[in-house]
Scaffold this motif. Sequence first.
Motif, PDB file in Angstrom:
ATOM      1  N   LEU A   1      -7.155   5.667  -0.744  1.00  0.00           N
ATOM      2  CA  LEU A   1      -8.367   4.720  -1.135  1.00  0.00           C
ATOM      3  C   LEU A   1      -7.897   3.119  -0.548  1.00  0.00           C
ATOM      4  CD1 LEU A   1      -9.651   5.438  -4.472  1.00  0.00           C
ATOM      5  CD2 LEU A   1     -10.618   6.230  -2.207  1.00  0.00           C
ATOM      6  N   SER A   2      -8.530   2.646   0.629  1.00  0.00           N
ATOM      7  CA  SER A   2      -8.263   1.467   1.082  1.00  0.00           C
ATOM      8  C   SER A   2      -9.337   0.212   0.845  1.00  0.00           C
ATOM      9  CB  SER A   2      -7.986   1.302   2.502  1.00  0.00           C
ATOM     10  OG  SER A   2      -6.917   2.235   2.977  1.00  0.00           O
ATOM     11  N   ASN A   3      -8.861  -0.813   0.220  1.00  0.00           N
ATOM     12  CA  ASN A   3     -10.007  -2.108  -0.144  1.00  0.00           C
ATOM     13  C   ASN A   3      -9.975  -2.995   0.657  1.00  0.00           C
ATOM     14  OD1 ASN A   3     -11.581  -3.560  -1.425  1.00  0.00           O
ATOM     15  ND2 ASN A   3     -10.178  -3.857  -3.295  1.00  0.00           N
ATOM     16  N   LEU A   4     -11.015  -3.131   1.548  1.00  0.00           N
ATOM     17  CA  LEU A   4     -11.161  -4.150   2.521  1.00  0.00           C
ATOM     18  C   LEU A   4     -11.628  -5.592   1.858  1.00  0.00           C
ATOM     19  CD1 LEU A   4     -11.279  -1.593   4.240  1.00  0.00           C
ATOM     20  CD2 LEU A   4     -12.665  -2.756   6.006  1.00  0.00           C
ATOM     21  N   ARG A   5     -11.997  -5.382   0.508  1.00  0.00           N
ATOM     22  CA  ARG A   5     -12.347  -6.631  -0.131  1.00  0.00           C
ATOM     23  C   ARG A   5     -11.084  -7.358  -0.989  1.00  0.00           C
ATOM     24  NH1 ARG A   5     -16.722  -7.773   2.831  1.00  0.00           N
ATOM     25  NH2 ARG A   5     -18.160  -5.978   3.034  1.00  0.00           N
ATOM     26  N   GLY A   6     -11.321  -8.786  -1.054  1.00  0.00           N
ATOM     27  CA  GLY A   6     -10.427  -9.499  -1.624  1.00  0.00           C
ATOM     28  C   GLY A   6     -10.089  -9.436  -3.109  1.00  0.00           C
ATOM     29  N   PHE A   7     -10.788  -8.567  -3.829  1.00  0.00           N
ATOM     30  CA  PHE A   7     -10.771  -8.493  -5.363  1.00  0.00           C
ATOM     31  C   PHE A   7     -10.243  -7.079  -5.705  1.00  0.00           C
ATOM     32  CE2 PHE A   7     -15.083  -7.404  -3.948  1.00  0.00           C
ATOM     33  CZ  PHE A   7     -15.551  -6.269  -4.702  1.00  0.00           C
ATOM     34  N   PRO A   8      -9.501  -7.082  -6.681  1.00  0.00           N
ATOM     35  CA  PRO A   8      -9.020  -5.461  -7.234  1.00  0.00           C
ATOM     36  C   PRO A   8     -10.135  -4.976  -8.230  1.00  0.00           C
ATOM     37  CG  PRO A   8      -8.109  -7.206  -8.587  1.00  0.00           C
ATOM     38  CD  PRO A   8      -8.911  -7.830  -7.590  1.00  0.00           C
ATOM     39  N   VAL A   9      -9.765  -3.551  -8.318  1.00  0.00           N
ATOM     40  CA  VAL A   9     -10.835  -2.586  -8.998  1.00  0.00           C
ATOM     41  C   VAL A   9     -10.019  -2.051  -9.971  1.00  0.00           C
ATOM     42  CG1 VAL A   9     -12.613  -0.823  -9.039  1.00  0.00           C
ATOM     43  CG2 VAL A   9     -12.522  -2.538  -7.160  1.00  0.00           C
ATOM     44  N   MET A  10     -10.148  -1.968 -11.255  1.00  0.00           N
ATOM     45  CA  MET A  10      -9.725  -1.283 -12.457  1.00  0.00           C
ATOM     46  C   MET A  10     -10.561   0.029 -12.466  1.00  0.00           C
ATOM     47  SD  MET A  10      -7.361  -0.393 -14.565  1.00  0.00           S
ATOM     48  CE  MET A  10      -6.436  -1.831 -14.873  1.00  0.00           C
ATOM     49  N   MET A  11      -9.939   1.295 -12.266  1.00  0.00           N
ATOM     50  CA  MET A  11     -10.493   2.527 -12.426  1.00  0.00           C
ATOM     51  C   MET A  11     -10.114   3.456 -13.495  1.00  0.00           C
ATOM     52  SD  MET A  11     -10.605   3.325  -8.199  1.00  0.00           S
ATOM     53  CE  MET A  11      -9.073   3.810  -8.301  1.00  0.00           C
ATOM     54  N   ARG A  12     -10.938   3.979 -13.986  1.00  0.00           N
ATOM     55  CA  ARG A  12     -10.790   4.974 -14.970  1.00  0.00           C
ATOM     56  C   ARG A  12     -10.714   6.397 -14.312  1.00  0.00           C
ATOM     57  NH1 ARG A  12     -11.046   3.345 -20.508  1.00  0.00           N
ATOM     58  NH2 ARG A  12     -11.910   1.155 -20.691  1.00  0.00           N
TER      59      ARG A  12
ATOM     60  N   ALA B   1       0.634   6.026  -5.961  1.00  0.00           N
ATOM     61  CA  ALA B   1       1.520   4.866  -5.253  1.00  0.00           C
ATOM     62  C   ALA B   1       0.297   3.929  -5.045  1.00  0.00           C
ATOM     63  CB  ALA B   1       2.282   5.428  -3.848  1.00  0.00           C
ATOM     64  N   VAL B   2       0.822   2.503  -4.839  1.00  0.00           N
ATOM     65  CA  VAL B   2      -0.202   1.556  -4.590  1.00  0.00           C
ATOM     66  C   VAL B   2       0.774   0.547  -3.418  1.00  0.00           C
ATOM     67  CG1 VAL B   2       0.856   0.324  -6.695  1.00  0.00           C
ATOM     68  CG2 VAL B   2      -1.392  -0.288  -5.584  1.00  0.00           C
ATOM     69  N   THR B   3      -0.125  -0.155  -2.953  1.00  0.00           N
ATOM     70  CA  THR B   3       0.581  -0.959  -1.592  1.00  0.00           C
ATOM     71  C   THR B   3      -0.665  -1.908  -1.752  1.00  0.00           C
ATOM     72  OG1 THR B   3       1.547   0.669  -0.515  1.00  0.00           O
ATOM     73  CG2 THR B   3       1.335  -1.341   0.656  1.00  0.00           C
ATOM     74  N   PRO B   4      -0.364  -3.351  -1.598  1.00  0.00           N
ATOM     75  CA  PRO B   4       1.098  -3.587  -2.148  1.00  0.00           C
ATOM     76  C   PRO B   4       1.567  -3.444  -3.604  1.00  0.00           C
ATOM     77  CG  PRO B   4      -0.143  -5.558  -2.118  1.00  0.00           C
ATOM     78  CD  PRO B   4      -1.190  -4.659  -1.811  1.00  0.00           C
TER      79      PRO B   4
ATOM     80  N   ALA C   1      -5.746   3.028 -13.160  1.00  0.00           N
ATOM     81  CA  ALA C   1      -5.342   2.702 -11.882  1.00  0.00           C
ATOM     82  C   ALA C   1      -5.842   1.725 -11.367  1.00  0.00           C
ATOM     83  CB  ALA C   1      -5.223   4.043 -11.063  1.00  0.00           C
ATOM     84  N   VAL C   2      -5.323   0.610 -10.701  1.00  0.00           N
ATOM     85  CA  VAL C   2      -5.816  -0.510 -10.006  1.00  0.00           C
ATOM     86  C   VAL C   2      -5.944  -0.336  -8.701  1.00  0.00           C
ATOM     87  CG1 VAL C   2      -5.585  -3.112  -9.534  1.00  0.00           C
ATOM     88  CG2 VAL C   2      -5.421  -2.145 -11.909  1.00  0.00           C
ATOM     89  N   LEU C   3      -7.052  -0.459  -7.935  1.00  0.00           N
ATOM     90  CA  LEU C   3      -6.929  -0.687  -6.589  1.00  0.00           C
ATOM     91  C   LEU C   3      -6.947  -2.125  -6.133  1.00  0.00           C
ATOM     92  CD1 LEU C   3      -7.676   0.520  -3.654  1.00  0.00           C
ATOM     93  CD2 LEU C   3     -10.315   0.419  -4.165  1.00  0.00           C
ATOM     94  N   PRO C   4      -5.708  -2.699  -5.576  1.00  0.00           N
ATOM     95  CA  PRO C   4      -5.583  -3.932  -5.313  1.00  0.00           C
ATOM     96  C   PRO C   4      -6.759  -4.569  -4.295  1.00  0.00           C
ATOM     97  CG  PRO C   4      -3.620  -2.813  -5.146  1.00  0.00           C
ATOM     98  CD  PRO C   4      -4.734  -1.685  -5.153  1.00  0.00           C
ATOM     99  N   GLY C   5      -6.880  -5.725  -4.206  1.00  0.00           N
ATOM    100  CA  GLY C   5      -7.921  -6.413  -3.166  1.00  0.00           C
ATOM    101  C   GLY C   5      -6.902  -6.432  -1.918  1.00  0.00           C
ATOM    102  N   GLY C   6      -7.424  -5.987  -0.968  1.00  0.00           N
ATOM    103  CA  GLY C   6      -6.823  -5.874   0.236  1.00  0.00           C
ATOM    104  C   GLY C   6      -5.410  -4.920   0.414  1.00  0.00           C
ATOM    105  N   GLY C   7      -5.628  -4.012  -0.587  1.00  0.00           N
ATOM    106  CA  GLY C   7      -4.614  -3.249  -0.763  1.00  0.00           C
ATOM    107  C   GLY C   7      -5.192  -1.507  -0.777  1.00  0.00           C
ATOM    108  N   GLU C   8      -3.999  -0.583  -0.864  1.00  0.00           N
ATOM    109  CA  GLU C   8      -4.111   0.880  -0.731  1.00  0.00           C
ATOM    110  C   GLU C   8      -3.717   1.350  -2.020  1.00  0.00           C
ATOM    111  OE1 GLU C   8      -3.655   4.274   2.180  1.00  0.00           O
ATOM    112  OE2 GLU C   8      -1.885   3.434   1.740  1.00  0.00           O
ATOM    113  N   LEU C   9      -4.459   2.281  -2.670  1.00  0.00           N
ATOM    114  CA  LEU C   9      -4.306   3.094  -3.763  1.00  0.00           C
ATOM    115  C   LEU C   9      -4.010   4.610  -3.351  1.00  0.00           C
ATOM    116  CD1 LEU C   9      -3.627   3.402  -6.901  1.00  0.00           C
ATOM    117  CD2 LEU C   9      -5.901   3.593  -7.062  1.00  0.00           C
ATOM    118  N   VAL C  10      -3.130   5.350  -3.600  1.00  0.00           N
ATOM    119  CA  VAL C  10      -2.983   6.790  -3.417  1.00  0.00           C
ATOM    120  C   VAL C  10      -3.050   7.608  -4.730  1.00  0.00           C
ATOM    121  CG1 VAL C  10      -1.612   8.586  -2.204  1.00  0.00           C
ATOM    122  CG2 VAL C  10      -1.397   6.082  -1.599  1.00  0.00           C
TER     123      VAL C  10
END
Length: 685
Positions: A273-284, A293-296, A316-325
């Motif tokens: 999952l890649s997030n093109l926005r600048g805010f993170p998302v906390m996911m259940r 894994a998460v980047t960064p 798990a957190v999908l970072p702003g401008g990041g990728e969550l696997v």
Amino acid sequence: MMRVLRRDRSCRKSALPYGRMLPSPLRVICCVPHRSRMRRSHPKWTSDTNLGGLVTRHRAVAATLVVALVTAIAAACSDDGDFAESGTATGVVVSGPNRARGGDLKISEAADPPSMPPGFRQVGKVTHIAGRLKDYVTITLPIPPEVGAAQLPELRVMRHDGKAWGAIVPQQIDIDRRQVKVTTNAFSLWSLSTWDVEQAAADFLAGSRNLLSSGGWWILGSVGKFAVNPPITECRYPALTLQIDLSSFVDDAIACPKFLPDDRERHTYRLHLSNLRGFPVMMRLPRGVTAHAVTPQAANPISQLLAYVGARHGMAVLPGGGELVLTVNALDLPKDARISGALDLTGVVLDTGVAIIRLVTGYEWNDEVIKAMGEAQEFADAVACVMDQSEGIAKRISGMSAGQLARELSYSAAACMSTELIVRAVSVYAKFQHQVYNEDQALQEALRTAVRRVVAIIENAPALTQIVATMLAARSGRTTFTLAMTLQDPAVDALYRALPTPGSGGFRRGYGPSAGPANGGQLTFAGTPCIADERPQSWAAWTHAAAYGRYDRDGVYAVSVQVAYIKPEHKAAVRDLFTYLAGSTARCEHRADGDIVELDNYDSRQYGSVTDYRVGIAGWENSESFRYGVAAAFDPTKSLVVHVSVSADTYADVDADDIKEALAEALDYVVNKLDVSLGTTYLPR
């Protein structure tokens, strides 16, 4: 008779070497040989019984002296009892049981001691205590006259471990005697300092923008509608058996499910999952889904700890401008699984909460403390609290002002950082500072008072208001999110997408409006028409989904690709057919309705369980013929049959070897795409 004293057994158990700390005569007697040994050394030593009463009186006096001497020796040589030693230069006192000492103690004022860390102001002298300890002792440090009653809450015990100073909230402060006591099992440099809470809070808030941008996964300059450049996994060919619905998820997010190559049964996926926005998302995460894994990665240790504890609780957190696997196990995934998410404020709340602990206690969390705290139930409870508070704030954020959000964050952080957690943190930190910490009511009340004071500083700080004002830009879109996952294995509706895409891999779209790729079509035979005559092949009954595509390669070869899913009840029949094909190597010369087919069997690379190859010519009676090759392979993992044929232009300068090479290249590309798209196992991975 004169008696030679036997050495007391307590001398053997004493922590003190023989004679140490004893007056000279006692030292000699404590080391006197055993009576039996002395008698062997002096066999003629006997009592004189002819001296009468004088000797008797002397015996009585001697006996009295012996009793007194034994008592003194026992007291001096025993482990029982306490000691207390003081340093006249600094007024520091070390006390404890005799058994705790491993030798002499030396208490002196430290010469040229290391400077205190930022935020701490040394009060009084620095004391150097040297000596070996075998148990805990108490160190009593005098409170200097310049420390007034108003400064006592800011007083900290400082211990230098040879590398850096460590600060501890005093466990015992005797206001009347103006003393601070600490319990330790390791000596070093010791002192007192005061902790400037206001300055520390200002330093925290000044650095919080960078802290939240890195550790909390907020890109504060690019929130809301501003797109950023996250890492994006190459995804030309996603797994088609796991359908992802992003319609209610973060705008412009990219999802790419891939099969885990190590799973030979193809039940496990990696969802990128890649997030093109600048805010993170906390996911259940639902059952069957875990964070991989998460980047960064989180830049500060607190957010790392949050990610670790969150993973244990299905978050798990999908970072702003990041990728969550994510790892998705299809065997455990519920039907119509959903990942629910919300604008992530957990990192902000937890960072603020831990900052409150630091501002209250005056120390940083090093790696050892963080690891120990991560295993504490109090911290797990705090993380659960933070996640709930964060989710609640995210749902209400649309109607908040910057000031209201700042207060919400501050009070949520304070509410989750319970007194029990702070005491636990202090106790854990003290342990790594070789100190003992015991919880008591007075300490809890002092900590609660300090927390209220820190929260008042933070919530009214302009820096925090500016930060949250930037964060509020995210509310221009949705702040709660849903990602839907649907398992579609076999991928009946998407089967055509597993065929070569025109324009890729040397496959150009074939001629005619029905060239495909498209769902539909039907296999006629596998192997040769001769084998089909000998052994009827009921493909219409055996398959429940098929797709086809016709392509041009290099302007020379026409390529036809067909794939079909086999019904479970006919899997054995298809397996038997391919076993038969493997043993059928006879040349086929077939003529029917004017069509001519001549095919020879040959060996080439095997895909799946059995791959059948034939090459020859095809044409029509009284007309031209052309070079022709065909291959078919069966994959038992997904019960899929693939059929690829290659024919050369009638006038092309092509021989049988050219056809074999063209067929091998086309088949290899086709089965590679089937493996990554449908989870077949034609190729070893």
